[in-house]
Motif scaffolding. Structure first.
Motif, mmCIF file in Angstrom:
data_model
loop_
_atom_site.group_PDB
_atom_site.id
_atom_site.type_symbol
_atom_site.label_atom_id
_atom_site.label_comp_id
_atom_site.label_asym_id
_atom_site.label_seq_id
_atom_site.Cartn_x
_atom_site.Cartn_y
_atom_site.Cartn_z
ATOM 1 N N ARG A 72 33.147 47.667 60.535
ATOM 2 C CA ARG A 72 33.822 46.358 60.697
ATOM 3 C C ARG A 72 34.334 46.190 62.119
ATOM 4 N NH1 ARG A 72 35.795 47.495 55.401
ATOM 5 N NH2 ARG A 72 37.724 48.342 56.280
ATOM 6 N N ALA A 73 34.896 47.269 62.681
ATOM 7 C CA ALA A 73 35.405 47.189 64.052
ATOM 8 C C ALA A 73 34.270 46.932 65.039
ATOM 9 C CB ALA A 73 36.142 48.479 64.412
ATOM 10 N N LEU A 74 33.123 47.578 64.811
ATOM 11 C CA LEU A 74 31.977 47.368 65.686
ATOM 12 C C LEU A 74 31.477 45.935 65.576
ATOM 13 C CD1 LEU A 74 30.031 48.741 67.673
ATOM 14 C CD2 LEU A 74 28.558 49.278 65.727
ATOM 15 N N LEU A 106 25.268 43.387 67.708
ATOM 16 C CA LEU A 106 24.717 44.750 67.682
ATOM 17 C C LEU A 106 24.705 45.216 66.232
ATOM 18 C CD1 LEU A 106 23.727 47.083 69.543
ATOM 19 C CD2 LEU A 106 26.053 47.989 69.431
ATOM 20 N N LEU A 107 23.504 45.411 65.665
ATOM 21 C CA LEU A 107 23.379 45.670 64.233
ATOM 22 C C LEU A 107 22.742 47.027 63.957
ATOM 23 C CD1 LEU A 107 22.081 42.149 63.164
ATOM 24 C CD2 LEU A 107 24.429 43.004 63.073
ATOM 25 N N LEU A 140 31.715 55.224 68.547
ATOM 26 C CA LEU A 140 30.839 54.207 69.124
ATOM 27 C C LEU A 140 31.599 52.937 69.459
ATOM 28 C CD1 LEU A 140 27.996 53.316 69.927
ATOM 29 C CD2 LEU A 140 27.610 52.622 67.545
ATOM 30 N N VAL A 141 32.560 52.566 68.617
ATOM 31 C CA VAL A 141 33.341 51.342 68.875
ATOM 32 C C VAL A 141 34.076 51.459 70.211
ATOM 33 C CG1 VAL A 141 35.181 49.844 68.037
ATOM 34 C CG2 VAL A 141 33.602 50.894 66.407
ATOM 35 N N SER A 142 34.733 52.602 70.438
ATOM 36 C CA SER A 142 35.470 52.807 71.692
ATOM 37 C C SER A 142 34.530 52.742 72.889
ATOM 38 C CB SER A 142 36.187 54.161 71.673
ATOM 39 O OG SER A 142 37.059 54.252 70.584
#
Length: 370
Positions: A5-7, A14-15, A79-81
């Motif tokens: 969800r954060a991504l 970006l999927l 990855l989100v960071s």
């Protein structure tokens, strides 16, 4: 799910391309422009071993920032960071690319040269031919060498340059139009001193123990995997703002070897003394002496994976060990997971797979990700 969800919130274009979440493809957006990108993660989700593929246009824009992105891959926890960091770097790169086409007024050059002369050319490590990128060098009170990269835009000194440093914490510059490079340099020196105890603690670990990972730590790296014995190690993550406090500790090895260490850490946690060094505290809490660099070689602890027969796999050392004391064979997590997946007798529950050790047939488990 929270990570997905954060991504999606930060990079909605970006999927994921597979069920395991090891491949992502789509677009990263900056300054209203979309750039095609593909990210491939290893099965252990270690960002430092990720592969990034992008369009030639994005590659050209980020060309001068490759070393910074590599550092971020090593230091970002997920990855989100990293995508947040990537978008920030991309914003800076786009702004500087646009600035290249804006003619600088004569005052820009005279002001910059004056600032460099006042600062002292002995503190300058690099200046590009267009006088838009400057690297300054500094030495902290312990003699460690550091660099700060300044990307100046056409409105300097009305607007501050973008500052890029190899720090474990964000470096924010306080700036007013009447400020100069000297003010940034002084803030840089102050930031170096604020991180002195953090680097002191990690330098002592690097100098007095056998660090298995990272192999070549950057100044922004906050973790160390320290060898304790044969196929036994501890991964410590130090808080750069509070380096004298108890770090997060994660033990790696067979259960019969690491369970007593966990027990000692839990029982002795109250004895942690912020007045002595982090390494000395770890020795006393765990009631051990870490293997000495003066007596033993790294090869005494760096045992090859029992499946791929290599020590390094995509930069990672073996981090799984068979729990049978008579076996104790080490494996890379990715190798063990793939091996267990191929056994017809293995069984899987969510992302955990159970199967037999390839050496002693003892049932053990492996996770697809931590």
């Amino acid at each position: 799910m929270a990570g997905a969800r954060a991504l999606l919130r930060h990079c909605p274009l970006l999927l994921p391309q597979d069920r395991r979440g090891t491949a992502y493809e789509g677009f990263v957006t900056a300054q209203g422009r979309d750039f095609h990108i593909r990210i491939l993660l290893p099965v252990d989700f270690q960002l430092k071993n990720a592969r990034i593929e992008c369009s030639w246009r994005l590659k050209k824009i980020l060309h001068g920032y490759r070393h910074i992105l590599k550092q971020r891959l090593h230091s970002c926890p997920d990855l989100v960071s990293f995508m947040v960091e990537l978008k920030t770097v991309l914003e800076i790169a786009l702004k500087n690319t646009q600035d290249l086409h804006i003619p600088r007024p004569p005052e820009y050059y005279s002001c910059l040269v004056r600032d460099l002369e006042i600062l002292g050319w002995n503190k300058v490590a690099y200046v590009d031919t267009g006088l838009t990128t400057v690297k300054l060098k500094a030495e902290d009170s312990c003699g460690r060498q550091h660099l700060i990269t300044l990307k100046l835009n056409a409105k300097y000194p009305t607007e501050p340059p973008d500052c890029l440093v190899d720090f474990p914490v964000p470096f924010a510059v306080s700036w007013m139009p009447q400020n100069s490079l000297i003010d940034i340099y002084n803030q840089f020196l102050a930031a170096l001193e604020s991180l002195k105890e953090f680097w002191d603690a990690l330098d002592e670990i690097d100098g007095k123990t056998w660090v298995l990972e990272p192999e070549n730590p950057t100044r922004s790296a906050t973790t160390r995997r320290i060898a304790i014995g044969n196929n036994v190690s501890v991964n410590v993550e130090v808080d750069p703002r509070h380096p004298n406090m108890l770090p997060e500790c994660y033990f790696l090895g067979a259960d019969h070897a690491v369970n007593p260490l966990r027990t000692k850490l839990n029982n002795n946690m109250h004895l942690w003394d912020p007045e002595i060094s982090l390494l000395q505290n770890l020795r006393e809490l765990l009631e051990i002496d870490f293997p000495s660099r003066a007596v033993l070689e790294k090869s005494d602890f760096a045992k090859d994976c029992g499946i791929c027969y290599a020590y390094r796999l995509d930069g990672s050392a073996p981090d799984q060990v068979c729990d049978d004391p008579r076996c104790g064979q080490p494996f890379h997590q990715a190798c063990l997971y793939e091996w267990l997946q191929g056994l017809p007798t293995s069984r899987q529950s969510f992302n955990v797979i159970f199967g037999e050790c390839p050496y002693c047939n003892k049932v053990r488990k492996s996770q697809e990700w931590e």
